[in-house]
Design a protein around this motif. Structure first.
Motif, PDB file in Angstrom:
ATOM      1  N   HIS A   3       0.855  -1.182   0.000  1.00 22.65           N
ATOM      2  CA  HIS A   3       0.000   0.000   0.000  1.00 22.65           C
ATOM      3  C   HIS A   3       0.895   1.237   0.000  1.00 22.65           C
ATOM      4  O   HIS A   3       1.863   1.322   0.756  1.00 22.65           O
ATOM      5  N   PHE A   4       0.552   2.192  -0.854  1.00 19.17           N
ATOM      6  CA  PHE A   4       1.375   3.395  -1.003  1.00 19.17           C
ATOM      7  C   PHE A   4       0.512   4.515  -1.561  1.00 19.17           C
ATOM      8  O   PHE A   4      -0.634   4.314  -1.987  1.00 19.17           O
ATOM      9  N   SER A   5       1.084   5.712  -1.627  1.00 17.30           N
ATOM     10  CA  SER A   5       0.442   6.820  -2.343  1.00 17.30           C
ATOM     11  C   SER A   5       1.482   7.869  -2.692  1.00 17.30           C
ATOM     12  O   SER A   5       2.537   7.965  -2.058  1.00 17.30           O
ATOM     13  N   THR A   6       1.176   8.660  -3.701  1.00 17.86           N
ATOM     14  CA  THR A   6       2.038   9.755  -4.115  1.00 17.86           C
ATOM     15  C   THR A   6       1.207  10.781  -4.872  1.00 17.86           C
ATOM     16  O   THR A   6       0.049  10.520  -5.236  1.00 17.86           O
ATOM     17  N   LEU A   7       1.791  11.947  -5.106  1.00 18.39           N
ATOM     18  CA  LEU A   7       1.143  13.007  -5.872  1.00 18.39           C
ATOM     19  C   LEU A   7       1.970  13.308  -7.109  1.00 18.39           C
ATOM     20  O   LEU A   7       3.197  13.216  -7.088  1.00 18.39           O
ATOM     21  N   VAL A   8       1.279  13.680  -8.164  1.00 18.38           N
ATOM     22  CA  VAL A   8       1.910  13.880  -9.467  1.00 18.38           C
ATOM     23  C   VAL A   8       1.600  15.281  -9.990  1.00 18.38           C
ATOM     24  O   VAL A   8       0.437  15.702 -10.011  1.00 18.38           O
ATOM     25  N   SER A   9       2.642  15.991 -10.390  1.00 20.45           N
ATOM     26  CA  SER A   9       2.487  17.304 -11.019  1.00 20.45           C
ATOM     27  C   SER A   9       2.334  17.115 -12.521  1.00 20.45           C
ATOM     28  O   SER A   9       3.127  16.402 -13.140  1.00 20.45           O
ATOM     29  N   VAL A  10       1.310  17.742 -13.101  1.00 16.97           N
ATOM     30  CA  VAL A  10       1.003  17.544 -14.510  1.00 16.97           C
ATOM     31  C   VAL A  10       0.874  18.882 -15.230  1.00 16.97           C
ATOM     32  O   VAL A  10      -0.026  19.677 -14.930  1.00 16.97           O
ATOM     33  N   GLU A  11       1.782  19.151 -16.147  1.00 14.00           N
ATOM     34  CA  GLU A  11       1.637  20.279 -17.067  1.00 14.00           C
ATOM     35  C   GLU A  11       0.969  19.730 -18.319  1.00 14.00           C
ATOM     36  O   GLU A  11       1.402  18.712 -18.860  1.00 14.00           O
ATOM     37  N   TYR A  12      -0.105  20.393 -18.792  1.00 13.45           N
ATOM     38  CA  TYR A  12      -0.869  19.817 -19.889  1.00 13.45           C
ATOM     39  C   TYR A  12      -1.217  20.844 -20.962  1.00 13.45           C
ATOM     40  O   TYR A  12      -1.145  22.061 -20.738  1.00 13.45           O
ATOM     41  N   ASP A  13      -1.583  20.329 -22.119  1.00 10.57           N
ATOM     42  CA  ASP A  13      -2.032  21.161 -23.232  1.00 10.57           C
ATOM     43  C   ASP A  13      -3.440  21.652 -22.915  1.00 10.57           C
ATOM     44  O   ASP A  13      -4.357  20.834 -22.761  1.00 10.57           O
ATOM     45  N   PRO A  14      -3.665  22.952 -22.820  1.00  9.38           N
ATOM     46  CA  PRO A  14      -4.988  23.449 -22.446  1.00  9.38           C
ATOM     47  C   PRO A  14      -6.065  23.153 -23.476  1.00  9.38           C
ATOM     48  O   PRO A  14      -7.261  23.194 -23.156  1.00  9.38           O
ATOM     49  N   GLU A  15      -5.672  22.857 -24.700  1.00 12.41           N
ATOM     50  CA  GLU A  15      -6.657  22.552 -25.740  1.00 12.41           C
ATOM     51  C   GLU A  15      -7.146  21.106 -25.677  1.00 12.41           C
ATOM     52  O   GLU A  15      -8.287  20.810 -26.001  1.00 12.41           O
TER      53      GLU A  15
END
Length: 283
Positions: free
Chosen positions: A249-261
């Motif tokens: 059992h684990f967890s983490t957070l992810v930073s996501v830069e994305y295409d706004p379109e």
């Protein structure tokens, strides 16, 4: 002859026999796949400990060529990160007021399809399902991968509440945030703060089922782009994730830069460590 095979061959009804044989073949194939995955994992682990293929072969009573073949063929061990044998990929239904019916958001559909393709590439049998518009979902099933945040399902909200390190927070009238209780850091989506930017935060974790008899792989973004980013991380770096957390059992957070379109990820990176929950409980 096994007891199960004897039972099946004794069936007189040809249609029932056909159904039972078909089901047994599917179950047997899943078992063969997982045994092959386990065998490859053992060879890889022994080799990583410093044993040569010749030494492994001698101790196992197999040829060196056979050990080398096992190491490089068959389903990869990291597929077990997603599940064993068979998985069900679940995405949320949303009510469309114009169409007057439940629909799946495009980003959620893409997340689900990519997870299905990833699982199939590791030799897993794959089916799909949905969190109902009401938020209802049976989490006490084997092999569940659920793409859904706490806002759309009380069952998922209760599941996330078991996380000892990371949590979802929302003050009435304010946007959702993800909180790292270890550091006190609070993360918002770029669309929810000034100045706006195409950035989201995703959650990835393996959490205990409500009945305590297994786990659920949970994926969610503050917005749907965050979920897509988590899936991108899985498809691009599953081996590394597996190497660090295995089936724990684990967890983490992810930073996501994305295409706004398109909401498609442009860059993805971890915002915090891969927190192992058994270690957090004793910290």
């Amino acid at each position: 002859m096994s007891d199960e095979l004897q039972r099946i061959t004794a069936i007189d009804d040809p249609y029932l026999l056909l159904r039972e044989v078909t089901k047994r073949l599917a179950d047997a194939q899943q078992e063969v796949t997982e045994l092959a995955r386990l065998r490859r994992r053992v060879v890889q682990d022994l080799h990583a400990q410093g044993l040569s293929y010749a030494q492994i072969a001698e101790k196992a009573g197999l040829s060196r060529g056979r050990i080398h073949q096992i190491r490089h063929t068959g389903p990869a061990p990291e597929g077990a990160f997603l599940g064993m044998g068979a998985v069900t990929v679940v995405t949320p239904l949303r009510w469309d007021g114009e169409k007057k019916r439940p629909v799946v958001a495009m980003a959620d559909m893409n997340s689900g399809k990519r997870l299905e393709e990833l699982a199939k590439s590791y030799g897993l049998a794959v089916s799909s399902g949905h969190v109902l518009v009401s938020g209802e979902i049976d989490l006490n099933r084997d092999g569940l991968i659920v793409v859904c945040g706490p806002a759309m399902s009380q069952a998922m909200s209760d599941l996330y509440a078991q996380d000892p390190v990371l949590g979802w927070e929302r003050t009435e009238g304010e946007p959702w945030a993800l909180v790292d209780r270890r550091t006190g850091a609070k993360y918002h989506a770029g669309a929810d703060i000034e100045p706006h930017r195409p950035h989201d935060v995703g959650y990835l974790g393996r959490l205990p089922r409500p009945d305590g008899n297994g786990s659920v792989l949970a994926i969610a973004g503050i917005h749907t782009a965050g979920s897509l980013g988590v899936v991108h991380l899985l498809t691009s770096d599953l081996n590394t994730l597996w190497g660090q957390v295995g089936e724990r059992h684990f967890s983490t957070l992810v930073s996501v830069e994305y295409d706004p379109e398109t909401d498609e990820p442009r860059s993805v990176e971890l915002l915090c460590p891969l927190y192992l929950h058994d270690e957090e409980a004793t910290a």
